[in-house]
Design an enzyme around this catalytic site. Structure first.
Site, PDB file in Angstrom:
ATOM      1  N   ASP A  99      86.869  78.168 -33.674  1.00 61.64           N
ATOM      2  CA  ASP A  99      86.509  76.843 -34.167  1.00 61.64           C
ATOM      3  C   ASP A  99      86.186  76.972 -35.506  1.00 61.64           C
ATOM      4  O   ASP A  99      86.053  78.248 -36.215  1.00 61.64           O
ATOM      5  CB  ASP A  99      85.535  75.958 -33.562  1.00 61.64           C
ATOM      6  CG  ASP A  99      84.197  76.377 -33.842  1.00 61.64           C
ATOM      7  OD1 ASP A  99      83.923  77.441 -33.946  1.00 61.64           O
ATOM      8  OD2 ASP A  99      83.066  75.563 -33.629  1.00 61.64           O
ATOM      9  N   TYR A 113      91.855  75.937 -29.285  1.00 61.74           N
ATOM     10  CA  TYR A 113      90.510  76.096 -29.340  1.00 61.74           C
ATOM     11  C   TYR A 113      89.706  75.541 -27.843  1.00 61.74           C
ATOM     12  O   TYR A 113      88.954  76.029 -27.076  1.00 61.74           O
ATOM     13  CB  TYR A 113      89.926  75.231 -30.348  1.00 61.74           C
ATOM     14  CG  TYR A 113      88.010  75.217 -30.140  1.00 61.74           C
ATOM     15  CD1 TYR A 113      87.348  75.965 -30.213  1.00 61.74           C
ATOM     16  CD2 TYR A 113      87.633  73.943 -29.744  1.00 61.74           C
ATOM     17  CE1 TYR A 113      86.214  75.807 -29.954  1.00 61.74           C
ATOM     18  CE2 TYR A 113      86.389  73.630 -29.135  1.00 61.74           C
ATOM     19  CZ  TYR A 113      85.526  74.730 -29.543  1.00 61.74           C
ATOM     20  OH  TYR A 113      84.283  74.625 -29.336  1.00 61.74           O
ATOM     21  N   GLU A 147      83.628  69.118 -25.109  1.00 56.78           N
ATOM     22  CA  GLU A 147      84.341  69.635 -26.058  1.00 56.78           C
ATOM     23  C   GLU A 147      85.196  68.698 -26.919  1.00 56.78           C
ATOM     24  O   GLU A 147      85.501  68.740 -27.831  1.00 56.78           O
ATOM     25  CB  GLU A 147      85.052  71.063 -25.392  1.00 56.78           C
ATOM     26  CG  GLU A 147      84.476  72.086 -24.906  1.00 56.78           C
ATOM     27  CD  GLU A 147      83.588  72.720 -26.141  1.00 56.78           C
ATOM     28  OE1 GLU A 147      83.879  72.520 -27.338  1.00 56.78           O
ATOM     29  OE2 GLU A 147      82.543  73.527 -26.051  1.00 56.78           O
TER      30      GLU A 147
END
Length: 365
Positions: free
Chosen positions: A146, A128, A45
């Site tokens: 996102d 996020y 991520e």
DNA sequence: AATACGGGGCC
DNA sequence: GGCCCAGTATT
């Protein structure tokens, strides 16, 4: 908060189920989708922030070969972490991840915390990433929003306001939470992003292969490609960058950039950097930078490089041999050819480094 | 709320 | 040359 987008729960249920079914059949085989380790999900991520999947894949695999576990990264040397990040950009991500991982090792016994309040406290973990990692790694019911999700939701529900406005963003976020499948939050989040990444594209959306056209308000109005509305563009600053090659006894003088700024923690030649300025007196600037007289020879290279947000004009000057002694020894080093290949440099340096190394090896200067 | 932060890929 | 990418921190 008040949300004027209030689709019937029947529609919500249909979208949710169609999306998950589609994802089960059509998801790409990505390295991090084979992983269970929260640390590995987290790393993916962080690397994927503002960075394309195809760019990330080789970095991700190389990184995990060197640092396969959270503990191994926690004990690492920051320079080696940055070296693995070299070329990926947004280097604060690497420094923040490194700091956060050390914090996890120290405070949480090496286990990535599953409580969103704890996890989000860590450096580099925002709204996020917190939702993405915890939903995927621990099945926490958090909606990850996102750029893909913003685009998909704006189109599905015909949101024509600027999504960067906080009121609009809250609407989108509320909608994402309503859509979330509480039984498979991680898969659902990835399904939304996957749709945005391979079907609901920013330009030329592939509506002909989308399973949600019946539910998509923008598609029904023929406005899918217009949404979401884009932000205004900013002017690109020009950076004049003059660097000096200073060699002594087969070592080259290098400087480590301030960690808080652009390209923080990476190495460079002693350099004068100006944004949108006129000509400067280079020899004088270098001499003052190094607290020692510097004689420049003829410029050897000029590189023009345009990135998204900056236009670089890079000049490189060999110098007459001298004995400059920088003030702050911490951020300076004399590097031999071997050292140079181990240190992290900005991408802009990659065409220059071979020249420097060959100068070191051939006694030039 | 706006801006800084890398680099690449695509039209 | 502009736009956008599995965003976050800072001001």
């Amino acid at each position: 908060m008040d949300c004027n987008i209030d689709p019937k729960s029947v529609v919500i249920n249909v979208i949710r189920q169609k999306l998950l079914d589609w994802y089960d059949q059509n998801q790409r085989d990505l390295p991090w989708r084979r992983e269970r380790d929260p640390y590995r999900i987290w790393l993916s991520e962080v690397m994927l922030q503002q960075t394309r999947v195809s760019t990330v894949i080789p970095y991700y695999e190389r990184f995990l070969k060197v640092f396969p576990t959270l503990s191994s990264l926690a004990e690492a040397d920051e320079q080696k972490v940055l070296k693995l990040w070299e070329g990926l950009g947004y280097y604060a991500r690497a420094r923040n991840l490194f700091e956060a991982v050390k914090e996890v090792q120290k405070t949480y016994g090496g286990e990535v915390p599953s409580d969103p309040a704890d996890f989000k406290k860590l450096r580099g973990v925002g709204e996020y990433s917190s939702a993405a990692v915890l939903s995927i790694a621990y099945q926490k019911p958090l909606a990850a929003v996102d750029g893909n999700v913003v685009r998909v939701i704006c189109r599905l529900f015909m949101i024509e306001d600027d999504p960067t406005k906080s009121i609009t963003y809250k609407q989108i976020n509320t909608t994402a939470r309503k859509l979330l499948d509480l039984r498979r939050p991680g898969d659902f989040n990835q399904a939304m992003m996957e749709l945005g990444a391979i079907v609901c594209l920013p330009r030329s959306p592939q509506c002909f292969k989308c399973i949600l056209t019946k539910e998509c308000l923008a598609y029904q109005k023929g406005k899918a490609e217009e949404l979401p509305i884009s932000k205004k563009t900013r002017p690109i600053p020009t950076i004049e960058y003059a660097a000096a090659i200073i060699i002594k006894e087969r070592h080259c003088l290098l400087h480590q950039r301030d960690r808080s700024g652009m390209l923080g923690g990476l190495w460079e030649l002693p350099a004068i950097e100006k944004r949108n300025r006129k000509k400067i007196e280079l020899e004088q600037c270098f001499s003052s930078l190094l607290r020692n007289p510097v004689k420049l020879k003829k410029r050897t290279s000029l590189l023009n490089h345009t990135f998204s947000h900056q236009r670089w004009k890079v000049y490189v000057y060999p110098t007459e041999s001298s004995n400059p002694v920088p003030d702050n020894k911490n951020n300076w080093c004399w590097a031999n050819a071997e050292d140079i290949s181990a240190l992290p440099f900005p991408k802009i340096y990659h065409p220059i480094l071979p020249d420097i190394i060959s100068r070191l090896q051939t006694h030039l200067n």
